[in-house]
Motif scaffolding. Structure first.
Motif, PDB file in Angstrom:
ATOM      1  N   SER A   1     122.173  27.705  22.533  1.00 56.64           N
ATOM      2  CA  SER A   1     121.689  27.839  21.161  1.00 56.64           C
ATOM      3  C   SER A   1     121.475  26.447  20.584  1.00 56.64           C
ATOM      4  CB  SER A   1     122.697  28.645  20.332  1.00 56.64           C
ATOM      5  OG  SER A   1     122.213  28.861  19.040  1.00 56.64           O
ATOM      6  N   PHE A   2     121.505  26.322  19.256  1.00 53.09           N
ATOM      7  CA  PHE A   2     121.418  25.009  18.630  1.00 53.09           C
ATOM      8  C   PHE A   2     122.128  25.044  17.286  1.00 53.09           C
ATOM      9  CE2 PHE A   2     117.648  27.436  17.718  1.00 53.09           C
ATOM     10  CZ  PHE A   2     117.424  27.269  16.355  1.00 53.09           C
ATOM     11  N   VAL A   3     122.613  23.898  16.860  1.00 52.45           N
ATOM     12  CA  VAL A   3     123.350  23.788  15.603  1.00 52.45           C
ATOM     13  C   VAL A   3     122.363  23.776  14.447  1.00 52.45           C
ATOM     14  CG1 VAL A   3     124.957  22.375  14.263  1.00 52.45           C
ATOM     15  CG2 VAL A   3     125.186  22.504  16.750  1.00 52.45           C
TER      16      VAL A   3
ATOM     17  N   ALA B   1     132.421  20.164  11.242  1.00 53.84           N
ATOM     18  CA  ALA B   1     132.225  21.613  11.159  1.00 53.84           C
ATOM     19  C   ALA B   1     130.764  21.925  11.472  1.00 53.84           C
ATOM     20  CB  ALA B   1     132.588  22.118   9.768  1.00 53.84           C
ATOM     21  N   CYS B   2     130.530  22.928  12.330  1.00 50.33           N
ATOM     22  CA  CYS B   2     129.168  23.263  12.773  1.00 50.33           C
ATOM     23  C   CYS B   2     128.922  24.769  12.650  1.00 50.33           C
ATOM     24  CB  CYS B   2     128.958  22.865  14.232  1.00 50.33           C
ATOM     25  SG  CYS B   2     129.103  21.096  14.522  1.00 50.33           S
ATOM     26  N   PHE B   3     127.695  25.103  12.286  1.00 45.08           N
ATOM     27  CA  PHE B   3     127.249  26.500  12.288  1.00 45.08           C
ATOM     28  C   PHE B   3     126.058  26.599  13.225  1.00 45.08           C
ATOM     29  CE2 PHE B   3     124.357  29.715  10.155  1.00 45.08           C
ATOM     30  CZ  PHE B   3     124.967  30.812  10.739  1.00 45.08           C
ATOM     31  N   CYS B   4     126.175  27.436  14.268  1.00 44.45           N
ATOM     32  CA  CYS B   4     125.126  27.557  15.284  1.00 44.45           C
ATOM     33  C   CYS B   4     124.233  28.761  15.005  1.00 44.45           C
ATOM     34  CB  CYS B   4     125.754  27.720  16.667  1.00 44.45           C
ATOM     35  SG  CYS B   4     126.357  26.182  17.334  1.00 44.45           S
ATOM     36  N   ALA B   5     123.035  28.699  15.556  1.00 47.44           N
ATOM     37  CA  ALA B   5     122.077  29.794  15.384  1.00 47.44           C
ATOM     38  C   ALA B   5     122.552  31.074  16.060  1.00 47.44           C
ATOM     39  CB  ALA B   5     120.715  29.377  15.938  1.00 47.44           C
ATOM     40  N   ASN B   6     123.452  30.962  17.030  1.00 44.18           N
ATOM     41  CA  ASN B   6     123.966  32.177  17.684  1.00 44.18           C
ATOM     42  C   ASN B   6     125.111  32.811  16.900  1.00 44.18           C
ATOM     43  OD1 ASN B   6     126.103  30.478  18.123  1.00 44.18           O
ATOM     44  ND2 ASN B   6     125.865  30.363  20.346  1.00 44.18           N
ATOM     45  N   GLY B   7     125.400  32.293  15.704  1.00 44.64           N
ATOM     46  CA  GLY B   7     126.383  32.913  14.825  1.00 44.64           C
ATOM     47  C   GLY B   7     127.773  32.329  14.900  1.00 44.64           C
TER      48      GLY B   7
ATOM     49  N   TYR C   1     130.727  34.512  13.864  1.00 47.38           N
ATOM     50  CA  TYR C   1     130.754  34.965  12.473  1.00 47.38           C
ATOM     51  C   TYR C   1     129.509  35.737  12.077  1.00 47.38           C
ATOM     52  CZ  TYR C   1     130.578  34.794   7.389  1.00 47.38           C
ATOM     53  OH  TYR C   1     130.457  35.139   6.079  1.00 47.38           O
ATOM     54  N   LEU C   2     128.346  35.161  12.299  1.00 46.05           N
ATOM     55  CA  LEU C   2     127.137  35.749  11.740  1.00 46.05           C
ATOM     56  C   LEU C   2     125.924  35.211  12.488  1.00 46.05           C
ATOM     57  CD1 LEU C   2     125.708  36.641   8.668  1.00 46.05           C
ATOM     58  CD2 LEU C   2     125.586  34.189   8.642  1.00 46.05           C
ATOM     59  N   PRO C   3     125.149  36.079  13.109  1.00 46.63           N
ATOM     60  CA  PRO C   3     123.961  35.581  13.798  1.00 46.63           C
ATOM     61  C   PRO C   3     122.879  35.197  12.797  1.00 46.63           C
ATOM     62  CG  PRO C   3     124.024  37.961  13.877  1.00 46.63           C
ATOM     63  CD  PRO C   3     125.289  37.532  13.190  1.00 46.63           C
ATOM     64  N   LEU C   4     122.068  34.239  13.178  1.00 46.23           N
ATOM     65  CA  LEU C   4     120.964  33.825  12.305  1.00 46.23           C
ATOM     66  C   LEU C   4     119.918  34.935  12.295  1.00 46.23           C
ATOM     67  CD1 LEU C   4     119.508  31.658  10.652  1.00 46.23           C
ATOM     68  CD2 LEU C   4     118.407  30.964  12.748  1.00 46.23           C
ATOM     69  N   THR C   5     119.753  35.564  11.141  1.00 47.67           N
ATOM     70  CA  THR C   5     118.793  36.665  11.059  1.00 47.67           C
ATOM     71  C   THR C   5     117.574  36.310  10.236  1.00 47.67           C
ATOM     72  OG1 THR C   5     120.120  37.531   9.238  1.00 47.67           O
ATOM     73  CG2 THR C   5     120.479  38.501  11.409  1.00 47.67           C
TER      74      THR C   5
END
Length: 1132
Positions: free
Chosen positions: A927-929, A944-950, A968-972
């Motif tokens: 994925s990617f950040v 702290a990072c949030f990735c596109a795969n959630g 946590y949450l997939p990028l929708t």
């Protein structure tokens, strides 16, 4: 054709990438031996992820309910969400697991419970007596669709109407069906030859609980006697019914119909209505019926002791009122008030003094749930003014296009913003206090100030106080007021690069300490603001225009020998050296008629009155060059200590001195490399066709030794040469991205599917990355005071620049000494030659001192600039020597620093000044950040990072040890990608819907304290006394008739309901309530109690299963005995 000469490329790479080769050495030799060991305090147990609160207007609302005793409002939505509102600051968000639309809500008044009816034909009982409400019971209807519910006050029996026209009765305590059913054919008998349609209304007579009024969609209304199980009266009308309401005396009721009429009926006169009213119909002179109007969707009939009753309705406008806004009509005596609303009306409720339906209602307000707003109307004041809404429901007033989150701000900031924002409040609100005032506030354990800034599609910026999990708007800034507005589309300049919302905010850069603010807008404009408490009139708005565009020369190299020459920016300024250069501020067209030197927006040339708050310091605009529009800005940074602002896009980078109003730097991205550009190479094979611009940056030849082993970014596809099909796909994607980027605000405001916006293959800061037609864009900028070169013995001011292909540059800043010299002497800016490389686009950069502490950029403390003093004094005050907050100022010269660089693929910690890679962490391969932030937590610092795969991940610093990795949450959609941000103290947020902000925490301490911080929805309140029946009514039996529903609906008299009709589902509410309490001071005791409860529950389940098995065995034995008897083999 000659062979491809890879040696030249390799020579070029090795010559300018010594830092990259050292990174390779670091990978080969573990760096821990050489780097001094830093004691890191953060451990995995310090981290826990949980949602905290949700702010904003409930997205796509569908249902409304109010508890008149507890004074709590509930709103249901089409996505199965439930929002509960009490006094300002008391809010709660719940979610039905199924996600089905909420069609109706019913409070168990003053019981701390709520029934929700969903579109998937389930009923749920919510327990509101705990801070996090949970479902106690659910009931799933299997054979019929639920259309309407009614729960009489102080009753435990819920009437449920269905699409088939039947009415079932549910015991709310056990959530089981009664055997008592009202079948539609029994209800209407021979009054109609056809099916009456779904049940649209159920209510009991206010004066006689044994009489139930049932409204069917077709127009039939039935008064049903519950005891005798037959209809007393049937009322028929030839127009469909939408709603029904009783007069409190129980002698009359009113119906609203699909032709815009209201019919009032006497209970004992079923033949025809007493009165027919068409509130908005044109009365014809010859006595004919008025022309039909739009349906009246809802009507309420409320009485007062001292005057005429109120009839309140929504809809019913005449069909010729095209373009008229939705209206709520209030009829009181002979007066009719039509109140226009900004959005469609979803539902409304009249708030009354009494919860008893058989008393004078005394209405005092109407709460109107609109598609995108919640309005409360004061019925007691003339003109029906609205109450000032204290909830933070205006987040989406204009669609949110970006947001930033600042935790642990200076303590004087919120009062300062509040004081200037208080002057912006509208007048004309009701003088009464907000009547929805139930619940109690939580105990705020967090003491630090938090501020959220939202940027909007109309160019406005809102500052919100977000301290202690509440939200309140502080101040609103309109950035568009510095520009001329075209009155209509014909007057608009032909220079717009977006179809609509030309002022939409893309990036916000804010320095809380100095209060300097800088924004970048969608029309390639940058505005710098200074905070002031004084009102000023700016005679001429300071303005700069910057030419920032370059082209790669279109030279074909069929021999494959020479790499394409360096691209050069277009325009005369490119030949200037790096020191300051003046740019023309005149707009013109080139000789061939192409637009040239024209900005997208026109700055006002008249004096501008600027209220206290944020005032314009400088407007910078990128201009059209040779018919090419300016590219949107992808990165922005401001430093109040240096007096500089810098921004970049896919063309290059520009730096502006906002104190001297001068452009210091204007370079294309390729010029930043100088002679060290690793991408100066030929394509894999000669091209007959014209090379797209930027191709030289992106074609990495197979077999080339790249200093860092590059991971393919989601847009690059396979590493093998692209065939024509792949190329066509890429070109199509780029075309799609270009089209979307021109409709930026529209895209962010609406929910877009991943497949539609192709975001899974795009970037976080710039829309495209290593694509065939993309250019290397500036993706990260950071001012700091650090070592710029390996040979440096002391830190100095500099700018770090990150790009979408993973390159980091360092630009040195030579600032004049002393405040007077700073305003007179130029700032000298020059590339240092330092180049570092990572995989993927660079997102964030930060710096640590030798002890591993975060070094914030230096800043100038805020001072009031608009003070009437002498010029010399004012200038001294205006620019004094800034306070550097970085620990480097007190460090020994020999002490080193660490640069933390986070890209969309990996993070690196670079030791300075040696530029050795001390630590490296590959964050994601597949994925990617989307967002990476270096944040302070528990007196330490982490990435702290949030990735596109959630996945949300945190890493220690400087060693980059993984501390948290939670799905946590997939990028929708794009909205999440553009708004997700981390803040200090373990806080984070994102825009969960176009109208709502979801806040979350990744701090274990905050999770533990959350229960205490949340507000209480239910508070013990005495139920008001029932209305006095009076002497004569009591003597002659004229008062309200009660009904023993238990005797009527209980199992003993009505039997059991069919099991196949509905399925009972026990909810987790009971255990969840205890789980909620299992934190804070009595955490251990609560956990022990929870364990006992769970054990008890399991034992109870075991007993039930054992009993069921015994019952099953018993029935099997009986069945076997019967079979034996049937076959003549008596059991011995």
């Amino acid at each position: 054709m000659r062979k491809f000469n890879i040696r030249k490329v390799l020579d070029g790479l090795t010559a300018g990438s010594s830092s990259a080769s050292q990174q390779q050495q670091q990978q080969q030799h573990p760096p821990g031996n050489r780097e001094p060991e830093i004691q890191e305090t953060l451990q995995s147990e310090h981290f826990q992820l949980c949602k905290t609160v949700r702010h904003g207007f409930p997205y796509q609302p569908s249902a409304l309910a109010f508890d008149p005793v507890q004074k709590i409002l509930a709103v249901g939505t089409q996505t199965g969400a439930l929002r509960l509102f009490g006094r300002p600051g008391v809010e709660c968000y719940c979610q039905h697991d199924s996600g089905a639309a909420v069609i109706q809500l019913q409070f168990l008044i003053n019981e701390g419970a709520l029934v929700s009816a969903l579109a998937d034909d389930t009923l749920h009982l919510w327990n509101l007596r705990q801070k996090r409400p949970a479902v106690l019971h659910s009931l799933k209807f299997c054979r019929e669709r639920v259309t309407f519910c009614h729960l009489p006050f102080q009753s435990k029996w819920l009437y449920v109407g269905t699409e088939r026209g039947n009415i079932h009765i549910v015991n709310v305590e056990s959530f089981t069906l009664s055997g008592y059913v009202i079948m539609w054919n029994k209800a209407i008998e021979l009054s109609s030859k056809s099916h009456p349609g779904p049940v649209v209304h159920i209510s009991d007579n206010p004066m006689d609980e044994g009489k139930l009024l049932i409204g069917f969609e077709s127009g039939t209304v039935v008064l049903w006697d519950l005891k005798s199980k037959k209809a007393d009266y049937r009322y028929t009308y030839d127009e469909a019914i939408h709603s029904v309401a009783w007069h409190h005396e129980g002698k009359q009721f009113i119906c609203s119909h699909s032709d815009g009429t209201l019919t009032i009926w006497n209970v004992r006169s079923p033949t025809k209505p007493v009165q027919t009213i068409t509130p908005h119909g044109k009365q014809l002179k010859d006595g004919k019926k008025p022309e039909p109007c739009k349906p009246i969707l809802k009507v309420e009939f409320k009485t007062t002791r001292s005057g005429e009753p109120f009839i309140i309705l929504s809809g019913g406008l005449s069909y010729d009122t095209v373009g008229r806004r939705p209206c709520l009509t209030v009829m009181h005596g002979k007066s009719t008030a039509v109140l226009e609303m900004d959005y469609s009306i979803v539902d409304f409720l009249t708030l009354c003094e009494t919860p008893y339906p058989n008393d004078f209602q005394e209405p005092y307000a109407v709460v109107v749930l609109l598609e995108k707003d919640l309005v409360l109307i004061d019925l007691a004041q003339n003109g029906y003014p609205i109450f000032e809404n204290p909830y933070p429901l205006s987040i989406h007033e204009s669609p949110v296009t970006c947001c930033e989150y600042f935790a642990d701000c200076p303590v004087d900031l919120i009062p300062a913003l509040y004081s200037v924002g208080a002057r912006q409040k509208r007048q004309g609100y009701s003088k009464k206090e907000w009547p929805i005032n139930g619940g109690n506030w939580g105990l705020g354990a967090q003491s630090y100030p938090e501020i959220i800034i939202t940027g909007h599609a109309d160019g406005s910026i809102k500052f919100w106080d977000a301290s202690a999990i509440t939200l309140q708007v502080l101040y609103k800034l309109k950035t568009s007021k510095v520009f001329e507005k075209s009155r209509n589309k014909d007057d608009r300049q032909n220079t717009d690069i977006v179809d609509e919302d030309p002022y939409a905010i893309q990036i916000i850069s804010w320095c809380p300490e100095s209060r300097m603010l800088c924004i970048a807008g969608v029309s390639a404009h940058v505005i710098i603001y200074r905070f002031s408490k004084q009102e000023v009139v700016t005679e001429v708005i300071p303005m700069l225009e910057v030419r920032l565009l370059y082209e790669i020369n279109d030279v074909e190299t069929p021999e494959g020998e020479q790499p394409p020459p360096l691209s050069t920016p277009v325009g005369s300024s490119t030949s200037q050296p790096i020191p300051p250069q003046s740019h023309p501020s005149t707009s013109s067209s080139s000789s061939d008629g192409l637009r040239d030197n024209v900005p997208c927006l026109k700055v006002k040339n008249s004096p501008l009155k600027q209220s206290p708050g944020y005032q314009t310091e400088l407007v910078i605009q990128l201009v059209w060059v040779g018919g090419e529009p300016p590219q949107q800005i992808t990165s922005l940074a401001l430093n109040s200590s240096y007096g500089l602002v810098v921004f970049g896009n896919s063309n290059g980078i520009a730096m502006v001195d906002y104190l001297q109003k001068a452009v210091l730097l204007n370079l294309s991205t390729i010029e930043l490399y100088g002679s060290n550009d690793p991408y100066r190479r030929e394509p894999r094979s000669p091209r007959k066709s014209r090379q797209p611009s930027g191709a030289g940056l992106c074609d990495i030849t197979e077999g080339t030794v790249v200093p860092e082993d590059r991971c393919k970014s989601p847009t690059s596809g396979s590493s093998s040469p692209h065939n024509s099909d792949d190329e066509q796909k890429v070109n199509n994607f780029i075309e799609k991205v270009k089209t979307q980027s021109r409709k930026f605000s529209k895209m962010v405001a609406s929910d877009l599917d991943v497949k539609d916006n192709s975001f899974s293959r795009s970037r976080s800061s710039s829309v495209t990355s290593i694509d065939k037609e993309s250019r290397e864009a500036i993706s990260a900028l950071h001012f700091c005071e650090t070592f710029t070169r390996k040979a440096d013995s002391s830190p100095s001011p500099c700018l770090w620049v990150g790009t979408t292909v993973g390159t980091a540059f360092v630009i040195t800043l030579n600032l004049p000494l002393g405040p007077e010299q700073r305003l007179l002497q130029p700032v000298i800016v020059s590339p240092s030659g330092t180049i570092l490389r990572l995989k993927g686009a660079i997102l964030r950069m930060a710096f640590l001192d030798a002890a591993g502490c975060l070094m914030p950029p230096a800043y100038e403390p805020w001072t009031e600039h608009n003070v009437p003093e002498e010029k010399d004094e004012k200038e001294k005050l205006k620019k004094r020597r800034p306070v550097s907050v970085s620990p480097s100022s007190s460090q020994e010269i020999s002490e080193n620093q660490y640069a933390v660089i986070c890209s969309e693929k990996q993070a690196k910690v670079i030791s300075l000044p040696t530029q050795n890679c001390a630590y490296k962490q590959n964050i994601t391969e597949t994925s990617f950040v989307l967002r990476g932030d270096i944040v302070a937590l528990s007196n330490s610092v982490c990435l702290a990072c949030f990735c596109a795969n959630g996945h949300i991940m945190t890493f220690s610093l400087p060693s980059l040890r993984p501390l948290l990795d939670v799905y946590y949450l997939p990028l929708t959609n794009m909205r999440i990608a553009r708004t997700f941000c981390f803040a200090n103290s373990g806080q984070a947020l994102y825009l969960v819907s176009p109208t709502e902000i979801q806040r979350l925490t990744y701090s274990q301490e905050t999770c533990e304290n959350l229960q205490e911080m949340l507000g209480e929805l239910f508070t013990p309140v005495e139920t008001p006394e029932a209305p006095n029946r009076g002497f004569f009514k009591g003597l002659f039996g004229g008062g309200a008739q009660s009904l023993d529903r238990e005797e009527l609906f209980g199992e003993s008299s009505s039997g059991k309901a069919s099991r196949s009709l509905a399925q009972h589902i026990p909810g987790p509410g009971g255990i969840e309530g205890v789980k909620g309490a299992a934190s804070g001071v009595v955490g251990e005791l609560a956990r022990a109690r929870l364990a006992l409860d769970e054990r008890g529950q399991k034992l109870s389940d075991l007993e039930e299963r054992t009993a069921a098995m015994m019952s099953s065995a018993d029935s099997f034995s009986k069945h076997a005995h019967e079979v034996c008897l049937a076959h003549g083999h008596p059991k011995s």
